[in-house]
Write a protein that holds these residues in place. Structure first.
Motif, PDB file in Angstrom:
ATOM      1  N   HIS A 297      69.460  20.662  71.774  1.00  0.00           N
ATOM      2  CA  HIS A 297      69.515  22.089  72.088  1.00  0.00           C
ATOM      3  C   HIS A 297      70.870  22.505  72.642  1.00  0.00           C
ATOM      4  CE1 HIS A 297      68.528  26.073  73.350  1.00  0.00           C
ATOM      5  NE2 HIS A 297      68.668  25.783  74.631  1.00  0.00           N
ATOM      6  N   ASN A 298      71.451  21.690  73.501  1.00  0.00           N
ATOM      7  CA  ASN A 298      72.746  22.044  74.091  1.00  0.00           C
ATOM      8  C   ASN A 298      73.805  22.220  73.019  1.00  0.00           C
ATOM      9  OD1 ASN A 298      71.628  21.864  76.640  1.00  0.00           O
ATOM     10  ND2 ASN A 298      72.256  19.747  76.947  1.00  0.00           N
ATOM     11  N   ARG A 299      73.832  21.262  72.073  1.00  0.00           N
ATOM     12  CA  ARG A 299      74.829  21.322  71.005  1.00  0.00           C
ATOM     13  C   ARG A 299      74.558  22.501  70.074  1.00  0.00           C
ATOM     14  NH1 ARG A 299      74.699  16.015  68.259  1.00  0.00           N
ATOM     15  NH2 ARG A 299      75.549  15.315  70.254  1.00  0.00           N
ATOM     16  N   ALA A 300      73.261  22.720  69.767  1.00  0.00           N
ATOM     17  CA  ALA A 300      72.911  23.840  68.895  1.00  0.00           C
ATOM     18  C   ALA A 300      73.343  25.166  69.516  1.00  0.00           C
ATOM     19  CB  ALA A 300      71.399  23.846  68.643  1.00  0.00           C
ATOM     20  N   PHE A 301      73.118  25.308  70.813  1.00  0.00           N
ATOM     21  CA  PHE A 301      73.494  26.537  71.509  1.00  0.00           C
ATOM     22  C   PHE A 301      75.010  26.735  71.470  1.00  0.00           C
ATOM     23  CE2 PHE A 301      74.803  28.867  75.287  1.00  0.00           C
ATOM     24  CZ  PHE A 301      73.945  29.966  75.266  1.00  0.00           C
ATOM     25  N   MET A 302      75.754  25.684  71.795  1.00  0.00           N
ATOM     26  CA  MET A 302      77.217  25.792  71.829  1.00  0.00           C
ATOM     27  C   MET A 302      77.783  26.103  70.455  1.00  0.00           C
ATOM     28  SD  MET A 302      78.052  25.575  74.944  1.00  0.00           S
ATOM     29  CE  MET A 302      79.830  25.433  74.740  1.00  0.00           C
ATOM     30  N   GLU A 303      77.247  25.470  69.427  1.00  0.00           N
ATOM     31  CA  GLU A 303      77.757  25.710  68.070  1.00  0.00           C
ATOM     32  C   GLU A 303      77.450  27.121  67.592  1.00  0.00           C
ATOM     33  OE1 GLU A 303      76.579  22.799  65.259  1.00  0.00           O
ATOM     34  OE2 GLU A 303      77.728  21.190  66.193  1.00  0.00           O
ATOM     35  N   TYR A 304      76.228  27.578  67.895  1.00  0.00           N
ATOM     36  CA  TYR A 304      75.863  28.913  67.422  1.00  0.00           C
ATOM     37  C   TYR A 304      76.728  29.975  68.073  1.00  0.00           C
ATOM     38  CZ  TYR A 304      73.134  33.011  66.214  1.00  0.00           C
ATOM     39  OH  TYR A 304      72.758  34.239  65.723  1.00  0.00           O
ATOM     40  N   PHE A 305      76.921  29.875  69.377  1.00  0.00           N
ATOM     41  CA  PHE A 305      77.681  30.899  70.085  1.00  0.00           C
ATOM     42  C   PHE A 305      79.184  30.615  70.131  1.00  0.00           C
ATOM     43  CE2 PHE A 305      73.395  31.701  71.824  1.00  0.00           C
ATOM     44  CZ  PHE A 305      73.289  33.026  71.462  1.00  0.00           C
TER      45      PHE A 305
END
Length: 532
Positions: A297-305
């Motif tokens: 989740h942390n990586r997904a959040f950072m990549e999306y934003f």
């Protein structure tokens, strides 16, 4: 990009097996559903009762603080010191900010089903302990313990924002999503109103006892707070047994079977799983295992934003909520003037002062607070989110300018003064107070939706804290404590803040009629570009 997050891909080597986008048929049925099924009603009851409880617990403190003053601060003629009163009232806001961030993150990282209900248990615990607080023989007082448990209560209230918004959004159809989310949020108005109604009922029941001995108010404020447990306890089972959102099951967990079963519960047309082969079942299990192994989740959040086109939307939802709540909570500074202007002034006795103040708050709530919510409920799918938000910020800018420039003249004409104040309350709720809750629950993809909503809501709560503490002090400039001599100028500042909110609304897209699948596909395309 080595090691980066990718969306779970649900596929099989068998051409007749599970494959995108075929597995999205069930979700399409949910998006197209227009009937009011039992599950839709259950979702409204489950989420709406939580928001009713949130508003009741938040607003009741304003009504019981005078009671606490009469019981515990007799040496200061019933007045709680401003610093103590400010911390007591504001501590729930600090807890709410924490809860919004924490539960938003947990809702995305662990799923809606595993987390939903935990926030309500915290609310029940916090409410019960607030009603039962005592004091030590030396040291900590009732006010100290009440302040602590208000913070714990605030954590639960904060958690309800991203969880209920996300759950409601992901179980709703494209054509009704905004309306259903608005109904959930409108329960805040009902909770606000019922806090006044319940206080009037309890005061009436204890009238003779209060007149005989003011210390009997110690029973009144505890009963008023404790009643807030009832709606929360009545729906805790529904929350704990809420199935996983079909969107989260499909888009994050990669579990087609779970998503199809969830959709079948929510729609009038059941999904046919009779032809599912053993190979399909194995492929689904493998897809779930792969999605779980690669999910971060942390990586997904950072990549999306990390993409500006996504980040600017989060900036838009957060900044508009932040700016809104500065004025929304700041306008409460003016409420004492409105109550006085409308004749809600006690005759000096303890009971009469409490009765008239509570009745005045109920009247103000009924005049503009509650109607504004329901205008949004009935018009949000016709007008769209951005249009209502633009209109609300625009009208509030104009009304605050009028209140600032003609403040003293308006006070001389009571009906006009009340009308302008009521219109401001109306356009808060038929405007950005509702849409800032709705939009972040729709506009982000499933994997970051709860986190982004939590960040947006926490930004708003930061504005509320700023208004409660900094702007309350600012209003006292140039006069004696309690006079609010700087209030006309402060209302002018609020007008500028509302104008800034109008401009920040350009950062958010319109989501009217847009399916969550369209939003999800947009997010997947951006992720593919980032990993290319």
């Amino acid at each position: 990009m080595s090691g980066s997050y990718t969306e779970p891909k649900i596929e099989s080597t068998d051409a007749g097996s599970i494959e995108q986008p075929g597995n999205k048929v069930a979700l399409a049925a949910l998006e197209d559903e227009q009937s009011w099924s039992w599950f839709t009603i259950r979702t409204l009851i489950t989420s709406g009762t939580g928001f009713f409880t949130d508003a009741y617990d938040v607003f009741i403190i304003n009504l019981i603080v005078p009671m606490l003053g009469y019981v515990y601060f007799k040496d200061t003629n019933g007045h709680i010191p401003p610093g103590t009163e400010g911390v007591l009232k504001g501590m729930a806001s600090f807890g709410t900010l924490v809860g919004q961030l924490v539960f938003g993150y947990l809702g995305d990282a662990y799923g809606r089903q595993k987390i939903y209900g935990m926030e309500l248990m915290i609310i029940i615990l916090g409410t019960f302990c607030c009603a039962m607080v005592g004091s030590n023989a030396k040291g900590a007082t009732v006010i100290s313990y009440l302040t602590f448990w208000r913070f714990i209560l605030g954590i639960g209230i904060g958690g309800d924002y991203p969880m209920s918004a996300t759950v409601t959004s992901e179980w709703a159809s494209a054509g009704r999503r905004g309306q259903l989310m608005s109904i959930i949020f409108s329960m805040q108005g009902i909770g606000n109103m019922m806090a006044s109604v319940m206080t009037l009922i309890v005061l009436a029941c204890f009238k003779t006892a209060i007149i005989a001995d003011v210390d009997n108010l110690d029973y009144v404020w505890r009963v008023c707070i404790g009643v807030g447990c009832i709606p929360a306890v009545s729906t805790i089972y529904l929350r704990l047994t809420m199935p996983e959102s079909p969107r989260y099951a499909m888009d994050v967990e990669g579990d087609v079977e779970k998503a199809n079963q969830a959709v079948a519960r929510a729609t009038s047309t059941a999904v046919d799983n009779t032809n599912t082969s053993a190979e399909d079942a194995i492929a689904n299990q493998n897809a779930v295992a792969d999605a779980k192994a690669t999910r971060n989740h942390n990586r997904a959040f950072m990549e999306y934003f990390s993409r500006w086109e996504n980040l600017k939307v989060l900036i838009g939802t957060s900044s508009t909520w932040f700016l809104l709540d500065i004025a929304f909570y700041g306008i409460s500074l003016n409420q004492s003037y409105v109550l006085n202007a409308m004749g809600f002034i006690g005759n000096g006795t303890v009971y009469d002062n409490l009765w008239r103040t509570t009745l005045g708050n109920l009247t103000v709530s009924l005049l503009g607070f509650v109607p504004g919510y329901w205008f949004t409920v009935f018009l949000i799918e016709k007008m769209g989110r951005k249009r209502i938000q633009f209109m609300g910020f625009g009208m509030l800018t104009i009304l605050f300018i009028i209140l600032s420039v003609a403040f003293h003249e308006l006070k001389k004409t009571v009906p006009l003064f009340v009308a302008v104040f009521t219109l401001a309350q109306f356009f808060f709720n038929f405007g950005p107070n509702t849409t800032t809750f709705v939009v972040p629950g729709e506009v982000f993809p499933t994997r970051v939706r709860a986190t982004a909503h939590g960040i947006s809501a926490a930004s708003g709560k930061l504005g509320a804290i700023l208004a409660t503490f900094a702007f309350n002090q600012l209003a006292e400039i140039g006069g004696a404590p309690g006079e609010h001599a700087f209030l006309p100028q402060l209302l002018g500042i609020f007008a500028g803040i509302m104008a800034l909110g109008f401009l920040c609304t350009f950062l958010i897209p319109e989501t009217k009629g847009m399916s969550l699948e369209e939003i999800e596909q947009r997010g997947m395309k951006i992720s593919e570009k980032a990993t290319a």
